[in-house]
Write an enzyme that holds these catalytic residues in place. Structure first.
Site, mmCIF file in Angstrom:
data_model
loop_
_atom_site.group_PDB
_atom_site.id
_atom_site.type_symbol
_atom_site.label_atom_id
_atom_site.label_comp_id
_atom_site.label_asym_id
_atom_site.label_seq_id
_atom_site.Cartn_x
_atom_site.Cartn_y
_atom_site.Cartn_z
ATOM 1 N N TYR A 194 20.368 -43.528 -25.788
ATOM 2 C CA TYR A 194 21.823 -43.508 -25.958
ATOM 3 C C TYR A 194 22.250 -42.406 -26.931
ATOM 4 O O TYR A 194 23.377 -41.937 -26.882
ATOM 5 C CB TYR A 194 22.323 -44.848 -26.525
ATOM 6 C CG TYR A 194 22.505 -45.948 -25.514
ATOM 7 C CD1 TYR A 194 21.454 -46.391 -24.731
ATOM 8 C CD2 TYR A 194 23.745 -46.562 -25.361
ATOM 9 C CE1 TYR A 194 21.624 -47.416 -23.823
ATOM 10 C CE2 TYR A 194 23.924 -47.593 -24.463
ATOM 11 C CZ TYR A 194 22.865 -48.019 -23.687
ATOM 12 O OH TYR A 194 23.048 -49.032 -22.790
ATOM 13 N N LYS B 261 7.427 -49.749 -22.772
ATOM 14 C CA LYS B 261 6.854 -49.168 -21.557
ATOM 15 C C LYS B 261 5.764 -48.196 -22.003
ATOM 16 O O LYS B 261 5.819 -46.986 -21.759
ATOM 17 C CB LYS B 261 7.978 -48.467 -20.765
ATOM 18 C CG LYS B 261 7.585 -47.933 -19.404
ATOM 19 C CD LYS B 261 7.405 -48.991 -18.349
ATOM 20 C CE LYS B 261 6.891 -48.385 -17.058
ATOM 21 N NZ LYS B 261 6.453 -49.389 -16.080
ATOM 22 N N ASP C 99 9.005 -53.815 -17.354
ATOM 23 C CA ASP C 99 9.153 -54.233 -15.946
ATOM 24 C C ASP C 99 8.616 -55.650 -15.760
ATOM 25 O O ASP C 99 9.220 -56.488 -15.078
ATOM 26 C CB ASP C 99 8.492 -53.227 -14.988
ATOM 27 C CG ASP C 99 7.104 -52.778 -15.420
ATOM 28 O OD1 ASP C 99 6.673 -53.129 -16.540
ATOM 29 O OD2 ASP C 99 6.440 -52.068 -14.638
ATOM 30 N N ASP D 178 19.667 -53.395 -23.360
ATOM 31 C CA ASP D 178 20.925 -53.427 -22.602
ATOM 32 C C ASP D 178 20.680 -54.104 -21.250
ATOM 33 O O ASP D 178 21.411 -55.015 -20.845
ATOM 34 C CB ASP D 178 21.425 -51.988 -22.396
ATOM 35 C CG ASP D 178 22.694 -51.951 -21.580
ATOM 36 O OD1 ASP D 178 23.597 -52.759 -21.856
ATOM 37 O OD2 ASP D 178 22.788 -51.132 -20.642
ATOM 38 N N ASP E 116 21.622 -58.315 -19.942
ATOM 39 C CA ASP E 116 22.460 -58.713 -18.800
ATOM 40 C C ASP E 116 21.697 -59.707 -17.925
ATOM 41 O O ASP E 116 22.248 -60.711 -17.465
ATOM 42 C CB ASP E 116 22.840 -57.496 -17.940
ATOM 43 C CG ASP E 116 24.177 -56.889 -18.343
ATOM 44 O OD1 ASP E 116 24.494 -56.918 -19.547
ATOM 45 O OD2 ASP E 116 24.897 -56.389 -17.456
#
Ligand code: IPM
Ligand code: MG
Length: 362
Positions: free
Chosen positions: A142, A191, A223, A247, A251
């Site tokens: 970001y 990751k 993942d 983020d 959700d």
């Protein structure tokens, strides 16, 4: 107590949901003898329209001068054409960076009254969903270099993902401290099979774990984590992860609890001044129709009382009122079961009023 709260209504459903939260705060002020004063701050699309800037410097200053910030949502199709550096969301990113709130706490907890609103099978929900995502908020992709350049006759877009050891260490500590106050299990999500930043992340987490021998640290690839959250969410207690993974996973985690409209979040740095917001967006498609769910924002106001103002009884009072209203069967559209059995469809304003009616000083 006297507290000044910077209030950012923002765009879309932002103004409607924030107004309900302010009315709840006013009632809490009356019940417990506190004086909350509000300083209006323009941010996002409405600030672009008014000032040509998604977060004018004086607006950021108002936030920095306040005791905490309550924020609704920003963005909408109206501002899709503006350049990336001036988008409504950029105002929010500048606010997070300006306030140095690097630690974002997003609870994923199922309210028993809403168990049937979860898209997961009942046998998975019954095992329990109650975890927290600690999301790094002021670093990573970001805040890296963003650019679009021409190369070999075509456009190439670059988004840089960078993390320093110190940035990882300070959020890692929040993860360990949070786990220490709960079930002492921390899952670090990255990751590291692909990204250098994730390999550094993992290394720093393991260095830190030596300082927290009472907390069991596990590593999980992002993942796999996305899969595990729907397969068996009961395995998680505290997840700590970098900005963009947090983020996306938050959700996903919110949806399994029934609705993203229910989830508040706190963002804190090294001071008690925090930024409090629901995790959902501005939902322009339903804006101005009095159908949005104000509960995420009302619970964000409760988090502000608990974490920034040291008012746990007042926070409990709000959370109990939300629970009571849900038990009485009142539901905004997003949490109404398909058959609506035993439930009353409720608009945004009525939901706010019902919660206020149920505030009982404990
Ligand atoms: C969130 C939102 C923001 C983010 C957007 C609006 C910039 O999705 O708070 O999760 O990506 O952090
Ligand atoms: Mg998001």
């Amino acid at each position: 107590m006297q507290k000044t709260i910077a209030v950012i209504r923002g765009d879309g459903i932002g103004p409607e949901i924030v107004d309900q939260a302010l009315q709840v705060l006013n009632r809490i002020g009356t019940l417990y003898g506190h004086e909350f004063t509000y300083a209006d701050v323009d941010m996002g699309g409405s600030a672009i329209d008014k000032w040509g800037d998604p977060l004018p410097p004086e607006m950021l200053q108002t936030c920095l001068d306040s005791d905490s910030v309550l924020f609704g949502a920003v963005g909408g199709p109206k501002w899709n054409h503006v350049p990336g550096s001036m988008r409504p969301e950029k105002g929010l990113l500048r606010l997070r960076a300006g306030m140095e709130v690097y630690s974002n706490n997003r609870p994923a907890k199922i309210w028993p009254q809403l168990a049937s609103a979860s898209p997961l099978k009942p046998e998975i929900v019954e095992k329990g969903i109650d975890f927290i995502i600690v999301r790094e908020l002021t670093g990573g992709i970001y805040f890296g270099r963003h650019d679009t350049v021409a190369e070999n006759g075509e456009a190439v877009a670059i988004d840089q993902l960078r993390y320093s050891e110190s940035e990882i260490r300070r959020i890692g500590r929040i993860g360990f401290e949070t786990a220490r106050k709960r079930s002492k299990r921390l899952c670090s999500v990255e990751k590291s099979n692909v990204l250098d930043s994730s390999r550094l992340w993992k290394k720093v987490m393991h260095q830190l774990s030596e300082e927290y021998p009472d907390v069991a640290l596990t590593d999980m690839l992002v993942d796999n984590c996305a899969m595990q959250i729907v397969k068996d969410p009961s395995q998680f207690d505290v997840i700590v992860t970098e900005n963009m993974f947090g983020d996306i996973l938050s959700d996903e985690a919110s949806m399994i609890t029934g609705s993203i409209g229910m989830i508040p979040s706190s963002s804190l740095g090294d001071s008690s001044r925090g930024l409090y917001e629901p995790i959902h967006g501005s939902a322009p498609d339903i804006a101005g129709r009095d159908i949005a769910n104000p509960i995420g924002t009302i619970l964000a106001a409760a988090m502000m009382l608990r974490y920034s103002f040291d008012m746990p009884r007042e926070a409990d009072c709000i959370e109990s009122a939300v629970s009571a209203v849900l038990s009485q069967g009142y539901r905004t559209a997003d949490i109404l079961p398909p058959d609506a059995a035993g439930c009353t469809l409720t608009g945004c304003r009525d939901m706010g009023r019902l919660i206020i009616d149920n505030l009982k000083k404990g």
